[in-house]
Motif scaffolding. Structure first.
Motif, short mmCIF file in Angstrom:
data_model
loop_
_atom_site.label_atom_id
_atom_site.label_comp_id
_atom_site.label_asym_id
_atom_site.label_seq_id
_atom_site.Cartn_x
_atom_site.Cartn_y
_atom_site.Cartn_z
N ALA A 182 0.84 -1.20 0.00
CA ALA A 182 0.00 0.00 0.00
C ALA A 182 0.87 1.24 0.00
N ALA A 183 0.33 2.31 -0.58
CA ALA A 183 0.95 3.64 -0.49
C ALA A 183 0.05 4.46 0.42
N ALA A 184 0.64 5.28 1.29
CA ALA A 184 -0.14 6.08 2.23
C ALA A 184 0.33 7.53 2.19
N THR A 185 -0.64 8.41 2.37
CA THR A 185 -0.35 9.84 2.48
C THR A 185 -1.10 10.36 3.69
N TYR A 186 -0.37 10.88 4.67
CA TYR A 186 -0.97 11.49 5.85
C TYR A 186 0.10 12.33 6.52
N SER A 187 -0.32 13.25 7.38
CA SER A 187 0.65 14.20 7.89
C SER A 187 0.97 14.06 9.37
N SER A 188 0.21 13.28 10.11
CA SER A 188 0.54 13.09 11.52
C SER A 188 -0.12 11.81 12.01
N TYR A 245 3.95 -0.90 10.18
CA TYR A 245 3.76 0.50 10.57
C TYR A 245 4.29 1.38 9.44
N MET A 246 3.46 2.33 9.01
CA MET A 246 3.89 3.26 7.96
C MET A 246 4.15 4.62 8.61
N TYR A 247 5.30 5.20 8.31
CA TYR A 247 5.72 6.46 8.90
C TYR A 247 4.93 7.63 8.32
N GLN A 248 5.00 8.76 9.01
CA GLN A 248 4.30 9.97 8.56
C GLN A 248 4.80 10.41 7.19
N THR A 249 3.99 11.16 6.52
CA THR A 249 4.18 11.69 5.15
C THR A 249 3.77 10.65 4.12
N SER A 250 4.33 10.73 2.95
CA SER A 250 3.97 9.81 1.86
C SER A 250 5.00 8.70 1.77
N ASN A 251 4.53 7.49 1.69
CA ASN A 251 5.44 6.36 1.53
C ASN A 251 4.65 5.13 1.12
N SER A 252 5.36 4.09 0.77
CA SER A 252 4.72 2.81 0.48
C SER A 252 5.44 1.72 1.24
N ALA A 253 4.73 0.64 1.48
CA ALA A 253 5.30 -0.47 2.24
C ALA A 253 4.63 -1.77 1.82
N SER A 277 -4.87 9.06 3.36
CA SER A 277 -5.43 8.19 2.34
C SER A 277 -4.48 7.04 2.05
N VAL A 278 -5.05 5.98 1.51
CA VAL A 278 -4.30 4.80 1.10
C VAL A 278 -4.61 4.58 -0.37
N SER A 279 -3.59 4.22 -1.14
CA SER A 279 -3.81 3.98 -2.57
C SER A 279 -2.81 2.94 -3.06
N ALA A 280 -2.92 2.62 -4.34
CA ALA A 280 -2.00 1.67 -4.98
C ALA A 280 -1.83 0.38 -4.19
N CYS A 281 -2.93 -0.16 -3.71
CA CYS A 281 -2.89 -1.37 -2.89
C CYS A 281 -2.83 -2.61 -3.78
#
Length: 157
Positions: free
Chosen positions: A85-91, A111-119, A145-149
């Motif tokens: 998944a790719a995630a975008t969030y700020s906190s 666990y996905m870290y803050q900002t934009s990343n994928s895991a 948001s979550v995308s590209a799952c």
């Protein structure tokens, strides 16, 4: 001195029956792969994203055991799963999970870290016939948001 070598008697029928009982009887090994379309706006706490993940394409569903993003093990054995998944969030925090039988499994999350990343969450697990697996997210931040799952899995043996 004469040495006589003899071969042991082998009952071919018994040997074939013994070997046949050890063979994997599956004609097709269960496997699936599906991916999302667009973005999923998260809310706080646990969210089942099975339907979202299957919203774009089911590229593979051998045996038909993936229904609405939920995979049900048709036989007991080892299975391997991946959830990307790719995630975008700020906190806050955001976790991706694969739940088993409606509950989270300890140590089966990422666990996905803050900002934009994928895991990618990847693991192998022993499942009983009828166990089911679904993708989830869990966050304390409602503005992400979550995308590209991509959700996939297959029977190992």
């Amino acid at each position: 001195m004469t040495v006589k070598i003899t071969k042991p008697e082998i009952n071919i029928r018994e040997k074939l029956v013994e070997l046949d009982s050890k063979q994997d009887k599956l004609i097709q090994r269960p496997a699936f792969s599906c991916n999302s379309s667009g973005t999923y706006t998260t809310t706080t706490s646990e969210q089942n994203i099975s339907t979202f993940i299957q919203s774009n394409e089911v590229g593979l569903n051998i045996g038909g055991h993936l229904v609405d993003g939920k995979f049900t093990a048709p036989i007991e054995g080892l299975y391997h799963f991946d959830l990307k998944a790719a995630a975008t969030y700020s906190s806050g925090y955001l976790f991706i999970y694969i739940y088993k039988n409606g509950s989270s499994m300890s140590n089966h999350y990422h666990y996905m870290y803050q900002t934009s990343n994928s895991a990618t969450l990847s693991f192998t697990i022993y499942a009983q016939k009828g166990d089911y697996f679904e993708p989830y997210v869990n966050t304390n931040y409602a503005g992400g948001s979550v995308s590209a799952c991509l959700y996939s899995g297959h029977y190992i043996g």
